[in-house]
Motif scaffolding. Structure first.
Motif, mmCIF file in Angstrom:
data_model
loop_
_atom_site.group_PDB
_atom_site.id
_atom_site.type_symbol
_atom_site.label_atom_id
_atom_site.label_comp_id
_atom_site.label_asym_id
_atom_site.label_seq_id
_atom_site.Cartn_x
_atom_site.Cartn_y
_atom_site.Cartn_z
ATOM 1 N N LEU A 211 -18.275 5.957 -9.120
ATOM 2 C CA LEU A 211 -19.132 6.794 -8.290
ATOM 3 C C LEU A 211 -19.111 6.312 -6.851
ATOM 4 N N ALA A 212 -19.217 5.016 -6.664
ATOM 5 C CA ALA A 212 -19.192 4.453 -5.301
ATOM 6 C C ALA A 212 -17.837 4.730 -4.632
ATOM 7 N N ALA A 213 -16.745 4.614 -5.393
ATOM 8 C CA ALA A 213 -15.414 4.863 -4.837
ATOM 9 C C ALA A 213 -15.248 6.336 -4.460
ATOM 10 N N LEU B 91 -7.391 9.246 -6.146
ATOM 11 C CA LEU B 91 -6.740 8.424 -7.172
ATOM 12 C C LEU B 91 -6.473 7.011 -6.657
ATOM 13 N N LEU B 92 -6.057 6.901 -5.408
ATOM 14 C CA LEU B 92 -5.805 5.580 -4.822
ATOM 15 C C LEU B 92 -7.098 4.777 -4.684
ATOM 16 N N ARG B 93 -8.187 5.432 -4.306
ATOM 17 C CA ARG B 93 -9.476 4.736 -4.212
ATOM 18 C C ARG B 93 -9.927 4.257 -5.590
ATOM 19 N N ILE B 94 -9.726 5.085 -6.601
ATOM 20 C CA ILE B 94 -10.090 4.696 -7.962
ATOM 21 C C ILE B 94 -9.224 3.526 -8.419
ATOM 22 N N GLU B 95 -7.933 3.590 -8.105
ATOM 23 C CA GLU B 95 -7.037 2.489 -8.485
ATOM 24 C C GLU B 95 -7.477 1.173 -7.835
ATOM 25 N N ASP C 35 0.828 -1.208 0.000
ATOM 26 C CA ASP C 35 0.000 0.000 0.000
ATOM 27 C C ASP C 35 0.866 1.263 0.000
ATOM 28 N N LEU C 36 1.937 1.255 0.788
ATOM 29 C CA LEU C 36 2.848 2.406 0.840
ATOM 30 C C LEU C 36 3.487 2.639 -0.526
ATOM 31 N N TRP C 37 4.007 1.581 -1.128
ATOM 32 C CA TRP C 37 4.663 1.720 -2.430
ATOM 33 C C TRP C 37 3.669 2.202 -3.485
ATOM 34 N N ARG C 38 2.452 1.682 -3.435
ATOM 35 C CA ARG C 38 1.422 2.104 -4.385
ATOM 36 C C ARG C 38 1.140 3.598 -4.200
ATOM 37 N N ARG C 39 1.003 4.022 -2.952
ATOM 38 C CA ARG C 39 0.734 5.437 -2.682
ATOM 39 C C ARG C 39 1.901 6.306 -3.170
ATOM 40 N N GLN C 40 3.129 5.869 -2.908
ATOM 41 C CA GLN C 40 4.295 6.641 -3.350
ATOM 42 C C GLN C 40 4.336 6.751 -4.868
ATOM 43 N N GLU C 41 3.966 5.682 -5.566
ATOM 44 C CA GLU C 41 3.959 5.703 -7.030
ATOM 45 C C GLU C 41 2.883 6.664 -7.548
#
Length: 171
Positions: A166-168, A112-116, A76-82
């Motif tokens: 929309l839900a995200a 953006l992270l929620r959409i991803e 999750d951290l790496w994804r957020r950093q990217e």
């Protein structure tokens, strides 16, 4: 999967789990991340995630379970950093007056992270149809041809993805 918290289960109490393994986990994370502050945050978040889940490991599996939870948090951290890196590159060319405030940037990155995560949770054909429509601006017929699907199926896939977006956004 560790057993649920019950008074008769052979689990390690959270306080003992923390006392016995926190130092080891933080060191293990420092070695993997090369970053003491992130390692400390993830070690702490590991115990919070365990507490929130209501599941504790059995004594023999304590470190393996801690590593399993911590690895998910590292990803999750790496994804957020990217995502943060990509977003900052995107806004780097903007004049300073147009750059969103740090608070707004945080909200945008969070969205953006929620959409991803939402996109990752969609079935592959739904995600592919949606991305082709949004980023390559293909028509329904072009997407149908490319994915070898009926146009009505492509329309349903895109509708499903839009509802998920929309839900995200409301989460």
């Amino acid at each position: 999967m560790p057993p649920a918290l019950t008074s008769g289960s052979p689990t390690v109490p959270l306080e003992r789990l923390y006392r016995d393994h926190h130092g080891w986990l933080a060191g293990w994370l420092r070695g993997r991340l090369g970053n003491a502050p992130d390692a400390a945050d993830i070690a702490q978040d590991t115990y919070l995630r365990i507490l929130a889940s209501g599941r504790l490991p059995v004594r023999e599996d304590a470190r393996r379970y801690l590593v399993q939870v911590a690895k998910g948090l590292v990803i999750d951290l790496w994804r957020r950093q990217e995502v943060e890196r990509a977003y900052r590159e995107t806004i780097a060319h903007l004049p300073e007056a147009q750059v969103p405030s740090p608070e707004t940037q945080w909200l945008i990155i969070d969205a953006l992270l929620r959409i991803e995560r939402m996109l990752d949770g969609l079935p592959t054909p739904v995600r592919e149809a949606f991305l082709l429509a949004q980023f390559q601006q293909l028509t329904l017929a072009e997407i149908a041809t490319r994915l070898d699907l009926a146009v009505i199926t492509v329309r349903r896939h895109i509708q499903r993805a839009l509802v998920a977006c929309l839900a995200a956004s409301e989460a």
